[in-house]
Design an enzyme around this catalytic site. Structure first.
Site, PDB file in Angstrom:
ATOM      1  CD  GLU A   1      -9.939  54.265   9.142  1.00 24.39           C
ATOM      2  OE1 GLU A   1     -11.045  54.710   9.520  1.00 24.39           O
ATOM      3  OE2 GLU A   1      -8.920  54.975   9.071  1.00 24.39           O
TER       4      GLU A   1
ATOM      5  CG  HIS B   1      -0.653  55.278  15.572  1.00 26.01           C
ATOM      6  ND1 HIS B   1      -1.723  55.700  16.315  1.00 26.01           N
ATOM      7  CD2 HIS B   1      -0.861  55.767  14.330  1.00 26.01           C
ATOM      8  CE1 HIS B   1      -2.529  56.427  15.548  1.00 26.01           C
ATOM      9  NE2 HIS B   1      -2.033  56.469  14.344  1.00 26.01           N
TER      10      HIS B   1
END
Lengths: 325, 329
Positions: free
Chosen positions: A62, A131
């Site tokens: 990322e 999440h």
């Protein structure tokens, strides 16, 4: 004008395809965007259509995805970098905030960073605490990057096209629960301007200020309230930056009452910002305290019963509206 | 690697001498001005001791190639040909500075020189280098990116992700680890499981370049030239330049370089100072070159003095600069 009912994911895919056809510098990079067709299938078919040069699968990196997009954009390309979900953007935060958002300023305008970070966002899927974030206000905190938060397929397409064409970095988040939801999308090309809010329902009694999935809940609440004779006006901000406050002020001067609906957390939030700006700009028009409907101030749990308890819904909005009447 | 000093043109060696001496004098001036508070700010990291790495490496690429580095960036800017006046003005936070006085010592950049900047978050510029190289390859351009990286930065996640991505995509980047043996105050061997840093190339399936003597501009030039040729034709290279910082980590750190136990280490490195090494090469090869070298040194003094004068007479930025360039309008 002829339209088709398209789910948001297909409208987004149209935006990507059209912009890639229009401008060779536009390319997609990210985890599983190519051969896998995108984790949420937004990029489905684009690898086959445009090839590996323009639809670039990356490693699970990322920091490098976000940072390489900055470098490529500075050098003259127009990356659309997918972060799969916004939860993983915390790993990219430095590249996004310190570099994407600041390079134009820090080097006195020598470089531009015309990129788009796309990320799926939202909660309510038993995805659990790590999440289940909707942290767009964190990114909107910093000057230098725009933040787009569409609420339906039509808006999503026009907003994403504008984001790709803009010279500034844009974080563009797509609520997972909205991906399958259809709305009429014109066959003809259109672009919606960056930083322009939209009135999603007109009414004279209470102003609801919201964005993304909050619009859906607010529309449901509006239908429930209409049966009691209460007419709410719903302002869909569409963008957290630039924040288009004019329609909010106009509506509030008419209704004198406001409820802010946010899928995000309540502390240092979208709701705090709207309430602060309203009291500064329109204190004399205020007939009741501004109320906020937010997610509860807890990390999200797994079990569906208590997870949903923590989230906004139409009934909570109805209750809040009654509270300001 | 056999050095080819004998075949290098005299003008090139003298140009390198000029650049190395200019950087040293520039940095000494920055240090003095900081002590007098004529340069302010919390951060300033001097390039003294590293000069041969920057000058030798940038001599190996063309103006169309690309350069990016971290916060120890003054010497890189000067070696890339950025006007010393604009660099000094940036130190002093003036409107005429490379970044209009908005970037400071750690954020020099010059678009027209394809110098993509100095970056102050350790490792933060590494994926930017990957991205710039992606543009080069995407557009089918013949250029390369040189990305300098400190030994300390090789331990954070940015290094791993950016270098790996460049390897996966076969991008034309030459990563040059400027290994000055210390990251802030922590020695390489205390910070890296594999202190032979260039060996990390193996883990990425990447071309392992040499560990070059970073005090010798000729050795650096030749090693980087070979690495650049490989990067242009094939893909990324990781190489290392062994050097030493003369004035600690930065202006906020004087205690490290003042440590008694490190004085002998500093002295050993200064015996192989980049200026001494190159001067010795020149005097051995060219008879009676000393007057020419002295002229170069005087010229460097003059350039630095003019840069200081220019910077001090330049205006400070104003309110319009404060609010400009937050966004592209």
């Amino acid at each position: 004008m002829a339209t088709k009912n398209l789910p948001m994911r297909e409208a987004l895919r149209q935006a990507l395809r059209e912009e890639m056809q229009r401008d060779e510098r536009v390319f997609i990079m990210g985890e599983e965007v190519g051969k896998w067709h995108g984790t949420h299938r937004v990029t489905q078919g684009l690898y086959e259509e445009f090839g590996a040069r323009r639809v670039r699968d990356t490693p699970i990196s990322e920091m490098a995805i976000a940072g390489a997009a900055v470098g490529a954009a500075m050098a003259g390309l127009r990356p659309v970098a997918e972060l799969m979900t916004i939860n993983f953007a915390f790993l990219s935060l430095d590249a996004m905030i310190n570099h994407a958002a600041k390079i134009h300023y820090m080097f006195n305008g020598q470089f531009t960073v015309p990129l788009v970070y796309r990320a799926a966002t939202g909660w309510g899927n038993q995805a659990t605490a790590t999440h289940s974030h909707m942290p767009e206000p964190i990114f909107a905190h910093f000057p230098g990057m725009y933040v787009g938060v569409p609420s339906n397929a039509y808006d999503a397409k026009g907003m994403l096209k504008a984001a790709i064409r803009d010279e500034n970095p844009v974080l563009f988040t797509e609520t997972i629960a909205l991906y399958p939801k259809p709305s009429p999308v014109p066959d003809e090309e259109y672009v919606l301007p960056i930083g322009k809010a939209d009135i999603k329902r007109q009414g004279g009694d209470v102003t609801i200020v919201t964005y993304a999935r909050g619009v859906e809940w607010s529309l449901q609440a509006a239908d429930m309230l209409a049966k009691e004779g209460v007419e709410v006006e719903i302002v869909d901000m569409r963008w957290l930056r630039p924040l288009d406050m004019e329609p909010v002020f106009e509506s509030f001067k008419k209704t004198n009452r406001c409820v802010v609906v946010e899928e995000s957390l309540p502390m240092f939030s979208f709701g705090s910002e709207i309430a602060a700006q309203l009291q500064e700009a329109a204190f004399d028009y205020m007939d009741a305290p501004i109320k906020r409907v937010s997610a509860m101030d807890v990390p999200l749990p797994y079990a569906a019963e208590i997870e949903l308890m923590a989230l906004p819904n139409a009934q909570k909005i109805v209750d809040a509206v009654r509270g300001v009447l | 690697m056999a050095t080819q000093t004998a075949t290098l043109p005299k003008e090139q060696l003298l140009d390198w001498y000029h650049q190395i001496v200019l950087i040293r004098k520039f940095e000494n001036m920055c240090d003095a001005l900081y002590a007098e508070k004529r340069i302010t700010g919390v951060y300033m990291h001097l390039y003294s001791g590293h000069e041969a790495t920057g000058v030798g490496a940038l001599a190996a690429i063309t103006p169309e190639d690309h350069v990016i580095t971290a916060y120890r960036d003054h010497g890189i800017a000067l070696a890339r040909g950025v006007d010393p006046k604009a660099v000094m003005a940036e130190m002093m936070g003036k409107r005429t500075g490379t970044s209009g006085g908005k970037g400071g010592s750690m954020h020099l950049a010059s678009r027209e020189h394809n110098f993509w900047g100095g970056y102050a978050i350790v490792g933060g510029h590494l994926p930017l280098a990957t991205g710039i190289a992606l543009k080069v390859k995407y557009m089918g351009e013949p250029n390369v990116v040189i990305s300098f990286v400190g030994d300390g930065a090789t331990n954070n996640g940015y290094f791993h992700e950016a270098v790996n991505l460049a390897a996966v995509w076969d991008l034309p980047v030459v990563w040059i680890i400027e290994n000055n043996l210390v990251g802030m105050g922590t020695r390489v061997e205390e910070a890296s499981g594999q202190p032979d840093l260039v060996k990390r190339a193996i883990a990425y399936g990447m071309k392992e370049g040499p560990r070059v003597d970073g005090q010798d501009v000729v050795a650096v030039y030749e090693a980087v030239k070979e690495a650049v040729e490989y990067a242009r034709a094939t893909g990324p290279v990781l190489m290392e330049s062994l050097t030493y910082r003369y004035q600690g980590h930065g202006v906020s750190d004087r205690q490290y370089s003042a440590r008694e136990d490190l004085k002998s280490e500093l002295e050993i490195w200064q015996q192989r100072d980049p200026i001494i090494v190159l001067r010795s090469r020149l005097t051995k090869r060219f008879k009676n070159i000393e007057p020419e070298l002295e002229r170069i040194e005087e010229e460097a003094d003059r350039i630095v003095a003019e840069a200081v004068e220019f910077a001090e007479q330049s205006p400070a930025p104003g309110y319009e600069d404060l609010i400009a360039n937050v966004y592209v309008e």
